[in-house]
Design a protein around this motif. Structure first.
Motif, mmCIF file in Angstrom:
data_model
loop_
_atom_site.group_PDB
_atom_site.id
_atom_site.type_symbol
_atom_site.label_atom_id
_atom_site.label_comp_id
_atom_site.label_asym_id
_atom_site.label_seq_id
_atom_site.Cartn_x
_atom_site.Cartn_y
_atom_site.Cartn_z
ATOM 1 N N LYS A 108 0.819 -1.219 0.000
ATOM 2 C CA LYS A 108 0.000 0.000 0.000
ATOM 3 C C LYS A 108 0.852 1.266 0.000
ATOM 4 C CE LYS A 108 -3.781 -2.415 0.462
ATOM 5 N NZ LYS A 108 -4.589 -2.723 -0.655
ATOM 6 N N LYS A 109 1.935 1.255 -0.768
ATOM 7 C CA LYS A 109 2.774 2.439 -0.910
ATOM 8 C C LYS A 109 2.093 3.426 -1.859
ATOM 9 C CE LYS A 109 6.428 0.946 1.357
ATOM 10 N NZ LYS A 109 6.912 1.525 2.568
ATOM 11 N N SER A 110 2.636 4.627 -1.949
ATOM 12 C CA SER A 110 2.056 5.634 -2.840
ATOM 13 C C SER A 110 2.270 5.232 -4.301
ATOM 14 C CB SER A 110 2.679 7.004 -2.570
ATOM 15 O OG SER A 110 4.016 7.013 -2.997
ATOM 16 N N LYS A 111 1.512 5.895 -5.159
ATOM 17 C CA LYS A 111 1.589 5.585 -6.585
ATOM 18 C C LYS A 111 2.989 5.859 -7.135
ATOM 19 C CE LYS A 111 -0.872 6.612 -10.848
ATOM 20 N NZ LYS A 111 -1.955 7.381 -11.451
ATOM 21 N N LEU A 112 3.637 6.911 -6.647
ATOM 22 C CA LEU A 112 4.982 7.249 -7.096
ATOM 23 C C LEU A 112 5.973 6.123 -6.795
ATOM 24 C CD1 LEU A 112 6.939 9.424 -8.206
ATOM 25 C CD2 LEU A 112 7.276 10.110 -5.833
ATOM 26 N N ILE A 113 5.894 5.565 -5.607
ATOM 27 C CA ILE A 113 6.809 4.484 -5.205
ATOM 28 C C ILE A 113 6.530 3.222 -6.001
ATOM 29 C CG2 ILE A 113 7.576 3.043 -3.276
ATOM 30 C CD1 ILE A 113 8.445 5.952 -3.055
#
Length: 97
Positions: free
Chosen positions: A37-42
């Motif tokens: 559930k990391k950010s979209k950028l990661i």
């Protein structure tokens, strides 16, 4: 002459297998980052980096190395580019805000 042909075939096979290994590594790393559930950028970072690296390898294969050895680099970079672009598209398309 026959011995050189075998070496060239081996060169293409080795670069193809390494390209497939790197491509599957991109897929698995993106899946693992998506599950955390990391950010979209990661999550998009592995595929973005692979696209940049594959474009650089295309340059190296075409301008710096040249010849049949450069063609092996081009094959390697095209495999990585295809995996990176597919993962980037699929991840970006299915991302839920």
């Amino acid at each position: 002459m026959k011995q050189e042909s075998g070496g060239i075939k081996l060169l293409f096979i080795v670069f193809g297998v390494i390209g497939l290994g790197v491509g599957w590594g991109i897929v698995f790393l993106t899946k693992k980052l998506r599950k955390t559930k990391k950010s979209k950028l990661i999550v998009l970072l592995p595929s973005t980096i692979s696209l940049v690296i594959s474009i650089y390898l295309m340059y190296v294969g075409n301008v710096v190395v040249k010849g049949i050895d450069g063609a092996a680099y081009m094959m390697f970079s095209i495999i990585i580019f295809c995996f990176g672009a597919t993962v980037f598209y699929m991840t970006d398309r299915t991302w839920k805000n």
